[in-house]
Design an enzyme around this catalytic site. Structure first.
Site, PDB file in Angstrom:
ATOM      1  N   GLU A  69     -18.817  19.821 -77.720  1.00 51.54           N
ATOM      2  CA  GLU A  69     -19.083  19.595 -79.141  1.00 51.54           C
ATOM      3  C   GLU A  69     -18.811  20.849 -79.955  1.00 51.54           C
ATOM      4  O   GLU A  69     -19.207  21.951 -79.558  1.00 51.54           O
ATOM      5  CB  GLU A  69     -20.530  19.154 -79.330  1.00 51.54           C
ATOM      6  CG  GLU A  69     -20.953  18.930 -80.770  1.00 51.54           C
ATOM      7  CD  GLU A  69     -22.436  18.612 -80.880  1.00 51.54           C
ATOM      8  OE1 GLU A  69     -22.776  17.434 -80.987  1.00 51.54           O
ATOM      9  OE2 GLU A  69     -23.248  19.571 -80.856  1.00 51.54           O
ATOM     10  N   TYR A 122     -17.200  17.938 -88.071  1.00 50.55           N
ATOM     11  CA  TYR A 122     -17.819  17.706 -86.758  1.00 50.55           C
ATOM     12  C   TYR A 122     -16.741  17.183 -85.810  1.00 50.55           C
ATOM     13  O   TYR A 122     -15.933  16.316 -86.177  1.00 50.55           O
ATOM     14  CB  TYR A 122     -18.943  16.670 -86.858  1.00 50.55           C
ATOM     15  CG  TYR A 122     -19.593  16.345 -85.524  1.00 50.55           C
ATOM     16  CD1 TYR A 122     -20.643  17.113 -85.042  1.00 50.55           C
ATOM     17  CD2 TYR A 122     -19.138  15.292 -84.742  1.00 50.55           C
ATOM     18  CE1 TYR A 122     -21.236  16.831 -83.818  1.00 50.55           C
ATOM     19  CE2 TYR A 122     -19.718  15.002 -83.515  1.00 50.55           C
ATOM     20  CZ  TYR A 122     -20.764  15.775 -83.059  1.00 50.55           C
ATOM     21  OH  TYR A 122     -21.335  15.505 -81.841  1.00 50.55           O
TER      22      TYR A 122
END
Length: 390
Positions: free
Chosen positions: A201, A113
């Protein structure tokens, strides 16, 4: 403003972040040709079919599917395109899928992530990274927060190479891969800043079985107040993905967000609007919306606000809470009277006015002959409107 995954990947690619290629299709008649094109380009029959909507959790809702062969890909593409996709972020009504992304299937060795956003408390950008990426990142944050690292960037100095290396080390990369990921982190940060994003993101960032690092999925949200200088970004806006009432509100220069309650709210000032929603909940009610009419509210603005609030059939009563500063309460009162008359309101309206020309406003409402419930304080107004919703 939000954009689709495929658009986010286009931005990343422009800034040197590696992304898997893919083709978007919205016409059911073009599905077979699109799948064949992707298969030929990458010499692989296996593809991924990914719904394109402005919400996360698409895989959990059945909107992302691995397809090992052409027949499966065609069937899944036709199932997903046009479906009402329900995810944890869409609410029970779901979102209509009007576009799908067809991309080659990738052999994943590890998921990570990586994101950049603003830490308002510290007044600094923050890079958030974890070696536990993928669809369960929210669970990781809740149960194993120590597995998520944060690196804050001082706006006076910008992102420094040692900070990129810290992120890379935390993710566990070494050697040539470490250099690649370090550049990737720097490029993601550049993309975030250059586009006036509120979040950039990558989830997941993946290491493939072949040793390559790529952004398998991506998300960008943008600061609406900066869109005037981001013409290319603004052109990516997909109105079909937004609530029609919110679109109409933006065209009327109103800040409106639909919620799930029954008390419609019309307030001037974001802080007062938040406080109004809080006290409605404190009194046992549920706000149906956030609506800030702004500091320059006019009679026309108020009418537009009422029309947008009442487009939500869940609204059982409306609370108008205006503190007159720049905006004069008498102008708001005239707008309330006109709206009640023009729109033939069938729900009760509770009005609390304070500040500039508040007394004149109260006289206007009293002499109007329209059915309005006055309140002297916000506490009283909240009690009355919650009671009126039943």
């Amino acid at each position: 403003m939000k954009i689709h995954e495929y658009q986010a990947k286009e931005i990343l690619e422009d800034f040197g972040v590696p992304v898997p290629a893919g083709t978007v299709v919205g016409d059911p008649g073009a599905i077979d040709d699109t799948i064949g094109q992707v298969q030929r380009e990458f010499d692989s029959e296996a593809v991924m079919i990914k719904a394109q909507i402005h919400a996360g959790g698409r895989g959990k809702g059945g909107g992302v599917k691995y397809c090992p062969d052409t027949a499966t890909a065609a069937a899944e593409a036709r199932r997903i395109l046009g479906m009402q996709l329900v995810t944890p972020q869409t609410g029970p009504a779901g979102q209509l899928v009007q576009k799908i992304l067809v991309c080659p299937a990738i052999d994943i060795a590890k998921e990570y992530y990586l994101a950049v956003t603003l830490d308002r408390g510290r007044e600094q950008d923050v890079i958030i990274a974890s070696a536990e990426g993928g669809v369960e990142i929210e669970k990781v944050a809740e149960t194993n927060p120590e597995k998520i690292i944060k690196v804050w960037v001082d706006p006076q100095f910008g992102l420094q190479p040692f900070q990129c290396r810290r992120v890379v080390g935390a993710l566990g990369f070494a050697g040539a891969q470490a250099k690649t990921v370090s550049r990737l982190v720097a490029n993601l940060y550049r993309a975030y800043h250059a586009t006036d994003a509120s979040i950039a993101e990558i989830n997941p960032l993946v290491l493939t079985e072949q040793g390559e690092v790529t952004a398998l999925d991506a998300k960008f949200n943008f600061d609406d107040n900066a869109l005037y200088r981001q013409k290319d970004i603004a052109a990516m806006r997909d109105l079909a993905e937004e609530d029609p009432a919110e679109v109409e509100a933006s065209e009327s220069n109103l800040n409106y967000i639909k919620l799930d309650g029954t008390v419609g709210c019309m307030v001037n000032g974001a802080g007062l609007a938040m406080a109004t929603m809080d006290i409605i909940k404190l009194k046992g009610g549920e706000p149906a919306n956030f609506l800030d009419v702004g500091g320059g509210a006019s009679a026309e603005t108020v009418r537009d606000g009422f029309r947008i609030i009442l487009s939500d059939t869940n609204v059982r009563a409306v609370l108008v809470n205006i503190f007159g500063g720049i905006v004069r309460c008498d102008r708001v009162a005239n707008g309330i009277v006109d709206a009640v008359k023009d729109l033939s309101l069938e729900v009760p309206v509770v009005v609390r006015l304070a500040g500039t020309n508040a007394e004149e406003a109260k006289e206007i409402l009293a002499a109007s002959g329209v059915d309005i419930v006055p309140a002297a304080s916000l506490d009283e107004a909240a009690e009355k409107v919650v009671e009126l919703t039943g």
